[in-house]
Design a protein around this motif. Sequence first.
Motif, short mmCIF file in Angstrom:
data_model
loop_
_atom_site.label_atom_id
_atom_site.label_comp_id
_atom_site.label_asym_id
_atom_site.label_seq_id
_atom_site.Cartn_x
_atom_site.Cartn_y
_atom_site.Cartn_z
N ALA A 55 45.57 32.36 23.03
CA ALA A 55 45.17 31.54 24.17
C ALA A 55 44.81 30.13 23.72
CB ALA A 55 43.99 32.19 24.89
N GLU A 56 44.17 30.02 22.57
CA GLU A 56 43.79 28.70 22.05
C GLU A 56 45.02 27.88 21.66
OE1 GLU A 56 41.34 25.59 21.45
OE2 GLU A 56 40.78 27.54 22.33
N ASP A 57 46.07 28.55 21.16
CA ASP A 57 47.29 27.84 20.78
C ASP A 57 47.97 27.17 21.97
OD1 ASP A 57 47.08 28.65 18.10
OD2 ASP A 57 48.26 30.48 18.44
N VAL A 58 47.71 27.69 23.17
CA VAL A 58 48.31 27.09 24.37
C VAL A 58 47.91 25.62 24.48
CG1 VAL A 58 48.42 27.17 26.90
CG2 VAL A 58 48.44 29.30 25.58
N ARG A 59 46.70 25.29 24.06
CA ARG A 59 46.24 23.90 24.11
C ARG A 59 47.09 22.98 23.22
NH1 ARG A 59 41.10 23.54 26.43
NH2 ARG A 59 39.92 25.51 26.53
N THR A 60 47.67 23.56 22.18
CA THR A 60 48.52 22.78 21.28
C THR A 60 49.92 22.59 21.85
OG1 THR A 60 47.32 23.60 19.33
CG2 THR A 60 49.54 22.71 18.95
N VAL A 61 50.48 23.64 22.47
CA VAL A 61 51.88 23.55 22.89
C VAL A 61 52.06 22.94 24.28
CG1 VAL A 61 52.43 25.54 21.44
CG2 VAL A 61 52.04 25.89 23.87
N ALA A 62 51.15 23.21 25.21
CA ALA A 62 51.35 22.79 26.60
C ALA A 62 51.54 21.28 26.78
CB ALA A 62 50.20 23.29 27.47
N ARG A 69 41.07 38.14 29.02
CA ARG A 69 41.73 37.39 27.95
C ARG A 69 43.06 36.80 28.42
NH1 ARG A 69 42.29 39.92 22.30
NH2 ARG A 69 43.11 37.80 22.00
N VAL A 70 43.76 37.51 29.27
CA VAL A 70 44.97 36.94 29.86
C VAL A 70 44.61 35.70 30.70
CG1 VAL A 70 46.83 37.33 31.54
CG2 VAL A 70 46.28 39.09 29.84
N GLN A 71 43.52 35.79 31.42
CA GLN A 71 43.08 34.66 32.23
C GLN A 71 42.76 33.44 31.36
OE1 GLN A 71 43.11 34.53 35.57
NE2 GLN A 71 42.47 32.40 35.47
N ALA A 72 42.32 33.68 30.12
CA ALA A 72 42.04 32.57 29.21
C ALA A 72 43.30 31.77 28.90
CB ALA A 72 41.41 33.09 27.91
N TYR A 73 44.43 32.44 28.84
CA TYR A 73 45.70 31.71 28.66
C TYR A 73 45.94 30.77 29.84
CZ TYR A 73 47.33 34.67 24.76
OH TYR A 73 47.47 35.30 23.54
N PRO A 84 51.38 34.06 33.54
CA PRO A 84 51.31 35.04 32.46
C PRO A 84 52.33 36.15 32.70
CG PRO A 84 49.46 35.33 33.97
CD PRO A 84 50.24 34.14 34.46
N ALA A 85 53.07 36.49 31.66
CA ALA A 85 54.03 37.60 31.73
C ALA A 85 53.57 38.63 30.70
CB ALA A 85 55.43 37.11 31.45
#
Length: 323
Positions: A185-192, A287-291, A299-300
Amino acid sequence: MTTPRWGITVPFEGLSLLDQKDLFQRMPDLGYTDVWSAEANGNDAFTPLVLASQWAPQLRLGTAIVPVYTRGPATLAMSAASLAAAAPGRFALGVGTSSNVIVERWNSIPFEEPYKRMRDTVRFLRTALTGEKVKADYDTFSVNGFKLATPPEQSPPILVAALRQGMLRLAGREGDGAIINWLSAEDVRTVAPHVRQYGEDKEIVARIFVVPDTDAETARNIGRWAISAYLNVPVYRAFHEWLGREELGPMWKKWEEGDRKGALAAIPDSVVDDLIVHGPAEQCRERVQAYVENGVTTPAIAPITPPGTDPAAVVRALAPVRS
């Protein structure tokens, strides 16, 4: 932040494809909005979605993903157009380069210039799905006079499976968004941000691996097997090196040495816990919601469960909490 979308990966393991009709039909009432198909060495990406289009017409359908190498450009356009016609306005075409394992080892197709192949395929599909005749020389293939006989009334959005900066930017610049995979979930901040620099409305679909209602030791063992199978593939290793996941260094070293058991054992619990959502179902949903809170639009969920697990129980357990 909440999301109006809540998807799950189909079809489900442990049931034949035709035996999943009742499960598909129940998903909208459980709060699911989307089903996303994957394609590796099981079912193809389109057939489960064709069935879903008839079994549960409320659901949005998406491929996550179809490889751009393993079908010719015209064949890919025909498959996408057929599904878009079967589910007007409810289909999203997710395409990706896949990996050298699937493309070269399993399909005997050279895995060359993946960035250009993806770019060329997206550009071709943009034109072909409108019904316009395509006669063009792209960098990685040429198309001489193809025209869809029955173009869909609504061209589906095209989402690009992306890992590192170049493909993420391509997804935002030439696609309608990105499909991301194998990240925390934290990595999403890098890629988005690489995708959304081309528009805040760009969709980001994340395949999120989940082991619900399973004790931590069993879940981590399942997670280790999945991590060793995927993250030693060159494209995924490069992705996690870019993310700075140095904790996987010992696993990569053992794998290079041919020590598969050692590689498995070298994966730290902390990495498994970052990349695999596990624990009680309620905790998994949080945790899915954190993404989503970190930038994912859709989310899939991709359940990976112990053998013998009832797919219906998993679908119920991971359904979004409704008021």
